[in-house]
Design an enzyme around this catalytic site. Structure first.
Site, PDB file in Angstrom:
ATOM      1  N   HIS A   7      52.737 -59.826   5.296  1.00 54.82           N
ATOM      2  CA  HIS A   7      54.098 -59.861   4.753  1.00 54.82           C
ATOM      3  C   HIS A   7      54.489 -58.522   4.144  1.00 54.82           C
ATOM      4  CE1 HIS A   7      51.735 -61.073   1.118  1.00 54.82           C
ATOM      5  NE2 HIS A   7      52.646 -60.342   0.463  1.00 54.82           N
ATOM      6  N   HIS A  79      55.487 -53.984  -1.934  1.00 53.86           N
ATOM      7  CA  HIS A  79      54.196 -53.751  -1.289  1.00 53.86           C
ATOM      8  C   HIS A  79      54.187 -54.319   0.123  1.00 53.86           C
ATOM      9  CE1 HIS A  79      53.393 -57.845  -3.021  1.00 53.86           C
ATOM     10  NE2 HIS A  79      52.691 -58.004  -1.913  1.00 53.86           N
ATOM     11  N   GLU A 130      48.459 -54.547  -0.368  1.00 59.18           N
ATOM     12  CA  GLU A 130      47.713 -55.765  -0.685  1.00 59.18           C
ATOM     13  C   GLU A 130      46.858 -56.101   0.524  1.00 59.18           C
ATOM     14  OE1 GLU A 130      48.513 -60.399  -2.064  1.00 59.18           O
ATOM     15  OE2 GLU A 130      50.145 -59.288  -1.132  1.00 59.18           O
TER      16      GLU A 130
END
Length: 134
Positions: A7, A79, A130
């Site tokens: 994502h 992010h 991440e």
């Protein structure tokens, strides 16, 4: 080492308003908001054919998203999240190669119920990364 893009996270001041833009203007499938107390955010996921968009709204006084929004008043990309097969092996290799893992280096359970780690943006072209266990 990295797998698919899981994502892209976007920090927003008003998650209901942002959700409406994706749902009503773009016609996207939008999840219900979920409070992620351990991470200090409320999340909404927008499902796309090839990935997801994660909307992040501050939750509580100490939210890291609040600090981001102080610096970026209109919100924006916070992010990117990549999947890895083995988060501990990925962490160990990255640390051995000189990358900095945020938050002490131990995985936490993320919004998808899987272990996640964050990598320092100065080590990744100015982008907070991440990693999520696949």
């Amino acid at each position: 080492m990295i797998g698919r893009l899981n994502h892209v996270a976007i920090a927003v001041r008003d998650i209901a308003e942002a959700s409406a833009v994706y749902r009503d203007t773009l016609g996207a499938e939008v999840s219900a908001p979920v409070a992620q107390h351990e991470h200090g955010v409320t999340t909404v996921f927008i499902t796309l054919p090839n990935t997801k968009i994660e909307l992040l709204e501050p939750l509580g006084e100490g939210s890291p998203i609040a600090n981001f929004l102080d610096r970026n008043a209109d919100g924006g990309v916070h992010h990117v999240c990549y999947e890895v097969e083995d988060i501990i092996a990925a962490r160990d290799k990255l640390v051995a190669d000189g990358a900095r893992v945020l938050g002490g280096g131990e995985p936490k359970i993320g919004a998808h119920g899987k272990p996640v780690l964050f990598l320092h943006p100065k080590d990744f072209c100015g982008t907070l990364v991440e990693l999520e266990q696949a």
